[in-house]
Design an enzyme around this catalytic site. Structure first.
Site, PDB file in Angstrom:
ATOM      1  N   SER A  27      74.069  50.468  42.285  1.00 23.43           N
ATOM      2  CA  SER A  27      75.419  51.028  41.254  1.00 23.43           C
ATOM      3  C   SER A  27      75.512  50.791  40.171  1.00 23.43           C
ATOM      4  O   SER A  27      75.868  51.055  38.737  1.00 23.43           O
ATOM      5  CB  SER A  27      77.191  51.237  42.350  1.00 23.43           C
ATOM      6  OG  SER A  27      77.958  51.547  41.402  1.00 23.43           O
ATOM      7  N   HIS A 107      77.563  37.965  38.413  1.00 22.51           N
ATOM      8  CA  HIS A 107      79.168  37.417  39.841  1.00 22.51           C
ATOM      9  C   HIS A 107      78.040  36.299  40.002  1.00 22.51           C
ATOM     10  O   HIS A 107      77.005  36.134  40.098  1.00 22.51           O
ATOM     11  CB  HIS A 107      78.148  37.567  41.394  1.00 22.51           C
ATOM     12  CG  HIS A 107      79.134  37.629  42.261  1.00 22.51           C
ATOM     13  ND1 HIS A 107      80.584  37.290  41.807  1.00 22.51           N
ATOM     14  CD2 HIS A 107      79.244  37.261  44.167  1.00 22.51           C
ATOM     15  CE1 HIS A 107      80.981  36.221  43.255  1.00 22.51           C
ATOM     16  NE2 HIS A 107      80.454  36.691  44.236  1.00 22.51           N
TER      17      HIS A 107
END
Length: 331
Positions: A27, A107
């Site tokens: 995604s 991240h």
């Protein structure tokens, strides 16, 4: 105060003429790659064989094995699952990290917890959209953007911040706002939010409320409607205007119950548990536990996930959503 950046603070020139390799095409990978390309930037995709390979090809990208993509790239954005990044980095990325390349993440987990240790002669940055990939893409197509975080872990070239901001502009984030943080702060606050509030906290609260009503003899369907179905209505009001907006929109009866009973549900014991969870994140205990869980093929993860999937709440929810036309595809 946290530093903020907007369109005028970022320059696409910092990333124009550079080859960007997006490693992973889930995604987030797909959303970022499409936006970058639409911003006029040069993007290739690095993947292992699988369904994503076909999707990326159908979307018109040149797709290469990870190692080949890294060799060709100036900027390598790693958008693989946290638990996979370390192994892929060791065998397919690290051997091909030439001088002055930029290693990018969305991240900070693997950098912060030492699963990935880059060489000193590359830039290491983060550009982390605060929304899922499909939202990153949709808002971009609407002429808007999803806010993002940037962080600079290693600035070998002296251009790391400009590259991070240019990339953030390329995915549309500077149309909203970009906040400057650190790998440590992003990682620890993100994990805490997921575990204590957004995912773990909310699902445990909903499940406990559902079980309390059902155990007291109320119909499971009524319990579902009251503790789960209406959750979106409340969260949307909070999202749009904070607690005040939500409380201005509910009845006085609901508000009085909120103010007097809410703190009994989430009280001192919950705060103590939250502090313990945060400490486990800060000292690396959670990271070590999760990495070990993956090494032994996720037995705890699989069992807990299966138990919740078989919960009465899920059965009733599927039935109720099946009765509502707007939800039938997700029933």
């Amino acid at each position: 105060m946290i530093k903020k950046y907007y369109e005028s603070d970022a320059d696409l020139a910092a990333v124009q003429g550079k080859q960007i390799a997006v490693i992973g095409y889930g995604s987030q990978g797909r959303g970022q790659a499409l936006n970058l390309r639409d911003s006029g930037l040069s993007v290739i995709i690095g993947l292992r064989p699988g369904r994503s390979f076909q999707q990326a090809s159908e979307d018109g990208f040149e797709v290469f094995p990870v190692a080949d993509a890294v060799k060709k790239a100036d900027i390598i954005q790693i958008l693989l699952p946290d638990e996979s990044q370390g192994a892929v980095y060791k065998t397919e990325i690290r051997p091909y990290l030439a001088d002055k390349k930029c290693l990018m993440f969305s991240h900070g987990f693997n950098i912060h917890y030492g699963q990935i240790v880059p060489p000193p002669n590359v830039d290491v940055v983060m550009v982390a959209p605060k929304g899922p990939g499909h939202m990153v893409r949709r808002t971009f197509e609407e002429g808007k953007g999803v806010p993002a975080l940037i962080a600079i872990e290693q600035d070998y070239t002296g251009d790391a911040q400009a590259i991070a901001l240019g990339y953030a502009k390329g995915i549309g984030a500077t149309r909203a706002v970009v906040f400057e943080t650190t790998f440590r702060e992003e990682t620890e606050t993100d994990l805490f939010g997921e575990q204590a509030v957004l995912c773990g906290g909310v699902t445990s609260l909903i499940k406990a409320g559902f079980e309390t009503l059902v155990d007291a003899g109320y119909a499971p369907e009524m319990a579902y409607l009251e503790v789960l179905h209406e959750m979106k209505l409340i969260v949307d009001m909070i999202y749009e205007g904070g607690f005040t907006n939500m409380r201005d929109s509910i009845s006085n009866t609901a508000l009085y119950g909120d103010l007097t009973r809410g703190p009994r549900v989430i009280g001192e014991d919950s705060r103590i548990a939250m502090e313990e969870i945060l400490e486990e994140i800060q000292n690396g205990e959670f990271a070590r536990e999760w990495m070990l869980e993956n090494i032994v093929n996720r037995p705890v993860f699989t069992a807990l996930k299966r138990n919740d999937e078989e919960h009465l709440l899920e059965e009733v929810g599927a039935e109720i959503r099946g009765l509502m036309p707007q939800f039938k595809k997700n029933a």
